[in-house]
Scaffold this active site. Structure first.
Site, PDB file in Angstrom:
ATOM      1  N   GLY A  24      37.814  38.102  44.721  1.00 31.49           N
ATOM      2  CA  GLY A  24      38.088  37.963  43.280  1.00 31.49           C
ATOM      3  C   GLY A  24      38.633  36.586  42.949  1.00 31.49           C
ATOM      4  O   GLY A  24      39.438  36.422  42.020  1.00 31.49           O
ATOM      5  N   GLY A  27      38.601  35.182  39.322  1.00 31.14           N
ATOM      6  CA  GLY A  27      39.284  35.920  38.266  1.00 31.14           C
ATOM      7  C   GLY A  27      40.481  35.177  37.686  1.00 31.14           C
ATOM      8  O   GLY A  27      40.784  34.052  38.089  1.00 31.14           O
ATOM      9  N   GLN A  28      41.158  35.830  36.747  1.00 29.70           N
ATOM     10  CA  GLN A  28      42.289  35.196  36.046  1.00 29.70           C
ATOM     11  C   GLN A  28      43.340  34.695  37.025  1.00 29.70           C
ATOM     12  O   GLN A  28      43.766  33.544  36.986  1.00 29.70           O
ATOM     13  CB  GLN A  28      42.929  36.193  35.073  1.00 29.70           C
ATOM     14  CG  GLN A  28      44.040  35.571  34.245  1.00 29.70           C
ATOM     15  CD  GLN A  28      45.015  36.573  33.653  1.00 29.70           C
ATOM     16  OE1 GLN A  28      45.023  37.739  34.027  1.00 29.70           O
ATOM     17  NE2 GLN A  28      45.821  36.127  32.715  1.00 29.70           N
ATOM     18  N   LEU A  29      43.772  35.565  37.913  1.00 32.60           N
ATOM     19  CA  LEU A  29      44.803  35.199  38.884  1.00 32.60           C
ATOM     20  C   LEU A  29      44.192  34.478  40.083  1.00 32.60           C
ATOM     21  O   LEU A  29      44.739  33.493  40.583  1.00 32.60           O
ATOM     22  CB  LEU A  29      45.498  36.491  39.342  1.00 32.60           C
ATOM     23  CG  LEU A  29      46.841  36.374  39.988  1.00 32.60           C
ATOM     24  CD1 LEU A  29      47.893  35.901  39.009  1.00 32.60           C
ATOM     25  CD2 LEU A  29      47.248  37.728  40.563  1.00 32.60           C
ATOM     26  N   ASP A  50      33.673  35.565  45.701  1.00 36.12           N
ATOM     27  CA  ASP A  50      33.518  36.369  44.485  1.00 36.12           C
ATOM     28  C   ASP A  50      32.047  36.758  44.359  1.00 36.12           C
ATOM     29  O   ASP A  50      31.225  36.328  45.168  1.00 36.12           O
ATOM     30  CB  ASP A  50      33.992  35.599  43.235  1.00 36.12           C
ATOM     31  CG  ASP A  50      34.578  36.561  42.188  1.00 36.12           C
ATOM     32  OD1 ASP A  50      33.991  37.643  41.984  1.00 36.12           O
ATOM     33  OD2 ASP A  50      35.626  36.247  41.594  1.00 36.12           O
ATOM     34  N   ASP A  65      30.281  40.571  47.582  1.00 25.92           N
ATOM     35  CA  ASP A  65      30.583  41.830  46.911  1.00 25.92           C
ATOM     36  C   ASP A  65      31.434  42.600  47.917  1.00 25.92           C
ATOM     37  O   ASP A  65      30.920  43.069  48.943  1.00 25.92           O
ATOM     38  CB  ASP A  65      29.262  42.560  46.595  1.00 25.92           C
ATOM     39  CG  ASP A  65      29.502  43.955  46.055  1.00 25.92           C
ATOM     40  OD1 ASP A  65      30.663  44.420  46.074  1.00 25.92           O
ATOM     41  OD2 ASP A  65      28.524  44.583  45.622  1.00 25.92           O
ATOM     42  N   TYR A 155      42.344  52.899  36.364  1.00 29.35           N
ATOM     43  CA  TYR A 155      42.846  51.685  37.025  1.00 29.35           C
ATOM     44  C   TYR A 155      44.215  51.969  37.660  1.00 29.35           C
ATOM     45  O   TYR A 155      44.454  51.659  38.835  1.00 29.35           O
ATOM     46  CB  TYR A 155      42.942  50.571  35.980  1.00 29.35           C
ATOM     47  CG  TYR A 155      43.668  49.334  36.408  1.00 29.35           C
ATOM     48  CD1 TYR A 155      43.119  48.457  37.334  1.00 29.35           C
ATOM     49  CD2 TYR A 155      44.914  49.013  35.850  1.00 29.35           C
ATOM     50  CE1 TYR A 155      43.793  47.303  37.701  1.00 29.35           C
ATOM     51  CE2 TYR A 155      45.585  47.856  36.215  1.00 29.35           C
ATOM     52  CZ  TYR A 155      45.018  47.006  37.143  1.00 29.35           C
ATOM     53  OH  TYR A 155      45.678  45.866  37.507  1.00 29.35           O
ATOM     54  N   LYS A 159      45.363  52.000  41.577  1.00 31.90           N
ATOM     55  CA  LYS A 159      46.446  51.161  42.113  1.00 31.90           C
ATOM     56  C   LYS A 159      47.524  52.029  42.792  1.00 31.90           C
ATOM     57  O   LYS A 159      48.042  51.667  43.850  1.00 31.90           O
ATOM     58  CB  LYS A 159      47.074  50.311  41.000  1.00 31.90           C
ATOM     59  CG  LYS A 159      46.163  49.194  40.495  1.00 31.90           C
ATOM     60  CD  LYS A 159      45.831  48.197  41.580  1.00 31.90           C
ATOM     61  CE  LYS A 159      44.926  47.085  41.120  1.00 31.90           C
ATOM     62  NZ  LYS A 159      44.474  46.212  42.219  1.00 31.90           N
TER      63      LYS A 159
HETATM   64  N1  SER Z   1      47.158  43.213  33.047  1.00 36.79           N
HETATM   65  C1  SER Z   1      46.651  44.429  33.595  1.00 36.79           C
HETATM   66  C2  SER Z   1      45.873  45.187  32.591  1.00 36.79           C
HETATM   67  O1  SER Z   1      46.181  45.064  31.427  1.00 36.79           O
HETATM   68  C3  SER Z   1      47.781  45.277  34.092  1.00 36.79           C
HETATM   69  O2  SER Z   1      47.855  45.220  35.455  1.00 36.79           O
HETATM   70  O3  SER Z   1      45.002  45.924  32.954  1.00 36.79           O
END
Ligand code: SER
Length: 327
Positions: A24, A27-29, A50, A65, A155, A159
């Site tokens: 990933g 991605g953002q992070l 990615d 993937d 989600y 987690k």
């Molecule tokens: N920023 C994430 C979300 O909004 C939370 O872990 O899904």
């Protein structure tokens, strides 16, 4: 003296041996963490992966993937990987549109990462968890580490389950997996995708372009957030903490700041007095309703010295300054 010198040498030697794979990474992070790790370890030691290559990426990159175990394993062997930061996942709001796909992807990729680490001797893994693990039943303010987890989104379920898997691999196989429950991450470097906290990034892009902002959460929806620099620092500090200090093998609560859309809007208005906001809460408001308002991160502070540097005011001025530089 000799012993100290020798110990430093061993530490330095093992530091120089690290080969780090990031899933990933686009991605953002992931995109920001990749740069930070490249800066710290050198380009040769970081393998970004990615689904798609990132335009302008410098350094090693492999298309991956992470649901494909064979491909993951071949990359781990090819680069003699010693650490994995597993950031690939579908986030909370997107996940609600395709729950089964979200479960499949989030769980399959994690289990592949854990298995390849066990089999190929990767010695350290980072797994990002989230405030989404908490549900309606948890106390909203200063939510503590050990609340009963009853997540409201697929989600969050993935987690919370992931936290149990990483704890299991630590206990059963001794795999050194470390994890943080990220709040909403706000940064100028990258855009989030498909999260409930995304509004707190989007709002800045509208403000600096002198456009009105329509918020998908209500004015009073207070959520825990963290500035990108703090989120990256927390990740690296946790990964570098002495092993004996890590007392939580599921995932650590961490806090940065907490605010609601109205408070963020008023802070941005100090720089952009003509900026306007309207509220049109959608299904994401229902998700936000089940999440904490603020987080108790005392375990992270005690175990590995976590201390956030950025509050609402400093985050806002840094976001505006950096986004304006890119205009
Ligand atoms: N920023 C994430 C979300 O909004 C939370 O872990 O899904």
């Amino acid at each position: 003296m000799f012993l100290i010198y020798n110990f430093d040498c061993i530490q330095f030697f093992s530091f120089m041996q690290e080969k780090i794979l990031i899933t990933g990474a686009g991605g953002q992070l992931g995109s920001v963490l990749t740069l930070k790790l490249q800066e710290k370890f050198g380009f040769d030691r970081i393998i970004a992966t990615d689904l798609y290559p990132k335009i302008g990426h410098r350094g090693h990159f492999e298309i991956l993937d992470a649901t494909d175990y064979q491909k993951l394993e071949s990359i781990v062997i090819k680069h003699s990987i010693t650490q994995i930061y597993h950031l690939a996942a579908i986030l909370s709001a997107s996940g609600e549109k395709t729950p089964v796909k979200t479960w499949d992807l989030n769980m399959k990729t994690l289990i592949n990462v854990l298995e390849v680490s066990r089999i190929q001797g990767v010695h350290k893994v980072f797994f990002p968890s989230s405030i989404a693990v908490f549900g309606d039943n948890a106390s909203k303010d200063n939510t503590s580490q050990d609340q009963f987890l009853l997540p409201s989104t697929i989600y969050g379920i993935s987690k919370a389950t992931g936290e149990n898997w990483v704890n299991y691999y630590y206990i059963k196989y001794g795999l050194d997996v470390r994890s943080l429950r990220y709040p909403g991450v706000i940064g100028h470097q990258s855009l989030p995708g498909g999260g409930t906290t995304d509004y707190a990034v989007d709002i800045f892009h509208k403000a600096i372009h002198n456009k009105p902002f329509e918020c998908f959460l209500s004015a009073s929806a207070q959520l825990p957030m963290i500035y990108m620099e703090d989120a990256i620092r927390a990740t690296i500090e946790l990964m570098e903490a002495p092993k004996q200090n890590i007392t939580i093998r599921s995932s650590y609560n961490i806090a940065g700041m907490s605010f609601n859309p109205n408070q963020l809007f008023l802070m941005i208005r100090k720089t952009y007095p003509k900026f306007t906001i309207t509220y049109k809460p959608d299904f994401r408001q229902q998700i936000a309703d089940t999440w904490p308002n603020s987080i108790d991160d005392s375990n992270a502070r005690r175990d590995w010295g976590w201390n956030p540097k950025c509050d609402l005011e400093s985050m806002t001025s840094s976001m505006i300054k950096n986004l304006k530089l890119k205009q």
